[in-house]
Scaffold this active site. Structure first.
Site, mmCIF file in Angstrom:
data_model
loop_
_atom_site.group_PDB
_atom_site.id
_atom_site.type_symbol
_atom_site.label_atom_id
_atom_site.label_comp_id
_atom_site.label_asym_id
_atom_site.label_seq_id
_atom_site.Cartn_x
_atom_site.Cartn_y
_atom_site.Cartn_z
ATOM 1 N N CYS A 1 0.796 -1.233 0.000
ATOM 2 C CA CYS A 1 0.000 0.000 0.000
ATOM 3 C C CYS A 1 0.827 1.282 0.000
ATOM 4 O O CYS A 1 0.722 2.081 -0.928
ATOM 5 C CB CYS A 1 -0.936 -0.012 1.198
ATOM 6 S SG CYS A 1 -1.940 -1.501 1.237
HETATM 7 C C1 UGA Z 1 -1.368 0.264 5.626
HETATM 8 C C2 UGA Z 1 -2.212 1.154 6.542
HETATM 9 O O1 UGA Z 1 -1.693 1.128 7.881
HETATM 10 C C3 UGA Z 1 -3.679 0.691 6.560
HETATM 11 O O2 UGA Z 1 -4.460 1.596 7.328
HETATM 12 C C4 UGA Z 1 -4.199 0.668 5.110
HETATM 13 O O3 UGA Z 1 -5.518 0.216 5.042
HETATM 14 C C5 UGA Z 1 -3.326 -0.248 4.278
HETATM 15 O O4 UGA Z 1 -1.964 0.226 4.327
HETATM 16 C C6 UGA Z 1 -3.869 -0.211 2.871
HETATM 17 O O5 UGA Z 1 -3.805 0.834 2.225
HETATM 18 O O6 UGA Z 1 -4.508 -1.186 2.464
HETATM 19 P P1 UGA Z 1 -0.205 -2.127 5.912
HETATM 20 O O7 UGA Z 1 0.378 -1.910 4.552
HETATM 21 O O8 UGA Z 1 -0.813 -3.433 6.251
HETATM 22 O O9 UGA Z 1 -1.355 -1.034 6.208
HETATM 23 O O10 UGA Z 1 0.988 -1.912 6.929
HETATM 24 P P2 UGA Z 1 1.367 -0.942 8.136
HETATM 25 O O11 UGA Z 1 1.173 -1.645 9.416
HETATM 26 O O12 UGA Z 1 0.760 0.372 7.980
HETATM 27 O O13 UGA Z 1 2.941 -0.826 7.902
HETATM 28 C C7 UGA Z 1 3.484 -0.341 6.661
HETATM 29 C C8 UGA Z 1 4.989 -0.338 6.714
HETATM 30 O O14 UGA Z 1 5.458 0.731 7.531
HETATM 31 C C9 UGA Z 1 5.618 -1.617 7.301
HETATM 32 O O15 UGA Z 1 6.745 -1.964 6.528
HETATM 33 C C10 UGA Z 1 5.998 -1.211 8.703
HETATM 34 O O16 UGA Z 1 7.058 -1.971 9.206
HETATM 35 C C11 UGA Z 1 6.396 0.249 8.495
HETATM 36 N N1 UGA Z 1 6.290 1.072 9.707
HETATM 37 C C12 UGA Z 1 5.083 1.269 10.295
HETATM 38 C C13 UGA Z 1 7.424 1.672 10.239
HETATM 39 O O17 UGA Z 1 8.545 1.514 9.701
HETATM 40 N N2 UGA Z 1 7.292 2.453 11.344
HETATM 41 C C14 UGA Z 1 6.113 2.670 11.957
HETATM 42 O O18 UGA Z 1 6.082 3.416 12.960
HETATM 43 C C15 UGA Z 1 4.983 2.058 11.419
#
Ligand code: UGA
Length: 455
Positions: free
Chosen positions: A289
């Site tokens: 995403c």
């Molecule tokens: C993300 C959004 O959080 C959801 O709300 C959204 O619905 C989804 O995309 C989508 O568009 O369908 P997701 O891709 O499952 O969800 O993953 P996240 O938990 O948001 O993490 C994304 C990335 O950011 C991961 O690689 C995670 O490790 C990284 N991240 C996240 C960080 O490096 N630091 C943080 O503080 C948070």
């Protein structure tokens, strides 16, 4: 536009169709079809079935249809298999092979197909267009249905892609956008208890139909026009991705200033205008995403004469952030050629088998290019990752990956990894050099380990 009376009549026709007398409450049941049984569609289907609705699912991929019909989700998602099996057993979810069969039974049709990136980063609306065409072709009974786009689509897409297809087919329709905010790994939980429901509608009657569908969900509902709802999704992902890049930028600077990022964040997050969520620095964001959506936004802005430089920087920083983990290994080990490096976590984050845009990919490729021998382990993503980076040796366990390693990079926040202790690293590794790329281990408990993290 319909008159309010016509809208009420429509509403009566659409909902409720049946009543179930439950032990405590009588619930309205809607008949819903879900087009596209990927992570979003299947989770949404199971969530609606769990809420008591009657759901029909369809996908163009025959293998996927039969897997789902057997109760086997084609991807790993916590709680989904149990929910799917229950929904099938209770006959609240039915998987069909023909679009006509999906539509016959439903008054509300959700489009949950992918919106992948084209090579230039722009959004590919092909799958959405094709799915809308096949819905419109099968929708010949003259019955008015509500078409809801759940796929992530750029502002204006419904008006320029979806509506013209339905109009050309001459079918009566209502149209809405209902973006999903599901986090992989917690998608079912998020679908059942969303933090908000955004309904972008063509007219008030459509909002009433969808409000009734979500009646049992206790979450704030925001009703907007279609284009605004499309924008809310992109704005959310762009802001969240920006927070991660902001955290990484600050953490990188903290390294130069010699200060502890966590302490700085604690001070910063006391400001009520900034909260601490999504400000965990590390090796950057991945997944299906954030990278795709921010790229699509940059491409769309640029194509319209506005260059979103801030979002370009968010992506550029993210593309190079993984390199800091490798630099930390090099600082400890010198030249990495011939070194054995354990890469723990191959999925883009913990609790998923999704390797799309995983930061483990550039890390592994870079290490291999430097002549290192990379041994990878992930509780769920081994096969998917091997297809992307076949040069990485596959370990069957964390222990096997760590055994004899000169260094280790933790790339995904799997709970099993956060239970690793200093003793494990010291006992198993040839030299206990650990770079925690997701801030899951406590540096104070890493005695005897040459332990690093970014910031
Ligand atoms: C993300 C959004 O959080 C959801 O709300 C959204 O619905 C989804 O995309 C989508 O568009 O369908 P997701 O891709 O499952 O969800 O993953 P996240 O938990 O948001 O993490 C994304 C990335 O950011 C991961 O690689 C995670 O490790 C990284 N991240 C996240 C960080 O490096 N630091 C943080 O503080 C948070």
């Amino acid at each position: 536009m319909c008159s309010p009376i016509q809208e009420l009549d429509e509403l009566r026709k659409n909902l409720p169709t049946t009543f179930i007398a439950g032990p405590r409450l009588r619930r309205n049941v809607a008949t819903v079809s879900i087009v596209g049984l990927g992570p979003v569609g299947l989770t949404t289907a199971v969530a609606f079935a769990t809420q008591g609705h009657q759901v029909t699912g369809i996908d163009i991929d025959e293998r996927r249809r039969s897997e789902v019909a057997r109760g086997e989700p084609p991807f790993y998602e916590k709680g989904l298999e149990g929910g799917l099996k229950r929904a099938l057993r209770q006959k609240r979810l039915k998987i069909v092979d023909r679009m006509e069969d999906a539509l016959r039974a439903s008054t509300i049709v959700f489009l949950c197909v992918g919106t992948p990136s084209k090579p230039d980063g722009s959004m590919d609306d092909g799958p959405l267009r094709d799915a809308t065409k096949s819905v419109a072709n099968a929708w010949r009974d003259g019955k008015a249905r509500t078409l809801v786009v759940k796929s992530t689509v750029l502002p204006g897409t419904v008006e320029s892609v979806v509506r013209p297809v339905l109009e050309a087919a001459g079918v009566p329709f209502r149209i809405a956008v209902n973006p999903e905010f599901l986090r992989e790994g917690r998608a079912l939980e998020d679908a059942l208890r969303p933090d908000r429901i955004v309904l972008g509608v063509d007219r008030p009657g459509t909002a009433r139909i969808l409000r009734a569908l979500y009646r049992s969900v206790r979450s704030p509902v925001l009703v907007t026009d279609v284009r605004t709802a499309e924008s809310v999704k992109y704005a959310t992902n762009a802001l969240l991705a920006s927070k991660v890049s902001l955290a990484n930028e600050l953490a990188n600077l903290c390294d130069y200033f010699g200060v502890e990022y966590d302490e700085v964040l604690r001070g910063v997050a006391l400001d009520p205008r900034i909260n601490a969520q999504f400000l965990v620095p590390g090796v950057g964001f991945g997944g299906s995403c954030f990278p795709k959506d921010v790229r699509a936004l940059v491409a769309a802005g640029t194509a319209n004469g506005y260059r979103p430089e801030l979002f370009e920087a968010v992506l550029a920083l993210n593309d190079r952030q993984y390199g800091r983990a490798i630099a930390l290994l090099e600082k400890e080990l010198g030249d990495l050629a011939g070194r054995r490096i354990a890469l723990l976590g191959l999925a883009f984050k913990g609790n998923t088998d999704d390797v799309r845009e995983s930061r483990a990919v550039p890390i592994a490729r870079d290490l291999v290019a430097r002549g290192a021998m990379v041994v990878g382990y992930d509780p769920a993503a081994m096969d998917g990752f091997s297809k992307l980076v076949p040069d990485v040796r596959r370990a069957k366990s964390v222990e096997e990956a760590l055994k004899g390693a000169d260094g280790c990079i933790l790339q995904a926040d799997w709970p099993a990894f956060s239970r690793l202790t200093a003793k494990d690293f010291v006992k198993l590794m040839a030299s206990p050099v650990v770079v925690d790329g997701r801030r899951i281990l406590d540096p104070k408990k890493m005695k005897g380990v040459r332990f690093h993290r970014i910031g």
